[in-house]
Scaffold this active site. Structure first.
Site, PDB file in Angstrom:
ATOM      1  N   TYR A 123       1.035  -1.141  -0.096  1.00 23.85           N
ATOM      2  CA  TYR A 123       0.061  -0.049   0.079  1.00 23.85           C
ATOM      3  C   TYR A 123       0.831   1.187  -0.110  1.00 23.85           C
ATOM      4  CZ  TYR A 123      -3.460   3.279   1.636  1.00 23.85           C
ATOM      5  OH  TYR A 123      -4.375   4.489   1.833  1.00 23.85           O
ATOM      6  N   LYS A 127       1.579   4.286  -3.129  1.00 23.06           N
ATOM      7  CA  LYS A 127       1.245   5.477  -2.870  1.00 23.06           C
ATOM      8  C   LYS A 127       2.572   6.374  -3.193  1.00 23.06           C
ATOM      9  CE  LYS A 127      -3.103   5.515  -1.253  1.00 23.06           C
ATOM     10  NZ  LYS A 127      -4.165   6.394  -1.827  1.00 23.06           N
ATOM     11  N   LEU A 150      -8.058   8.670   8.560  1.00 27.81           N
ATOM     12  CA  LEU A 150      -9.065   9.561   8.024  1.00 27.81           C
ATOM     13  C   LEU A 150     -10.337   9.327   8.900  1.00 27.81           C
ATOM     14  CD1 LEU A 150      -8.556   9.670   4.316  1.00 27.81           C
ATOM     15  CD2 LEU A 150      -8.215  11.451   5.829  1.00 27.81           C
TER      16      LEU A 150
END
Length: 213
Positions: A123, A127, A150
């Site tokens: 991941y 990114k 988030l």
């Protein structure tokens, strides 16, 4: 004051929805164009929702003075690492190239804390690879936002995030500011403020910095 147009991808996500709402209230923008697969429920005279196929992009549709990218998925939702990379790398980089060719001057992208093209974590590596590819494009300014976990209501349930949010809430007093969860609306607010700053070139904003806007 010269009014601007904003182009958004990922408008249906946690940050994207808040971003659209805030941009619609911002007098600096006269038009907001969201490239969507499924239209949002919100309607506004400044908002144009354009159905867009990221697999077969129509370059004539990706037009705006500034590109806001909130697009992102999970490996679970995508179904495989290859499908995840298609969304979080291919769709973002390709749209950035098209928007740039159509005259966009600035780009702001929601990435992730820990993004690193050399990471052993898949991941984080994707990114980081996305950030590196965007850095090579000739935008006047490329802003990378790296929020921590988030916070906020999503349309979809992400179990990992739910567990993380519960932990963050329970142990917020012990978590360093850089790693504390951050509300999607705050990331959207920071995104707009950063886009309207005078900073040029490739700029990275870590999660603790995003809280200051």
């Amino acid at each position: 004051m010269t009014k601007k147009t904003a182009l958004i991808i990922g408008a249906s996500g946690l940050v994207g929805k808040r971003l659209v709402q805030q941009l619609l209230q911002d007098e600096r923008y006269e038009k907001i164009t969201a490239l969507v697969r499924t239209p949002l429920e919100i309607k506004h005279e400044k908002l144009t929702q354009t159905r867009y196929d990221f697999n077969w992009p129509n370059a004539d549709l990706a037009i705006g003075d500034e590109l806001f990218c909130c697009l992102g998925t999970t490996i679970k939702k995508a179904g495989s690492q290859a499908a995840f990379r298609k969304v979080d790398y291919d769709y973002i980089v390709e749209t950035a190239k098209i928007a740039l060719a159509n005259g966009a001057k600035k780009i702001a992208v929601v990435s992730s804390m820990g993004a690193d093209k050399d990471s052993s974590i898949f991941y984080n590596r994707i990114k980081g690879e996305t950030e590196a590819a965007l850095q090579k494009l000739s935008y006047e300014a490329c802003y990378i936002l790296r929020p921590s976990l988030l916070m906020g209501a999503r349309d979809e349930l992400r179990m990992g995030e739910l567990v993380g949010k519960l932990f963050m809430t329970a142990f917020a007093f012990a978590v360093p500011n850089k790693y504390k969860g951050i509300e999607g609306k705050q990331v959207a607010k920071a995104m707009i403020a950063i886009m309207n700053s005078n900073k040029v070139g490739f700029q990275i904003f870590e999660s603790d910095a995003l809280r200051t806007f």
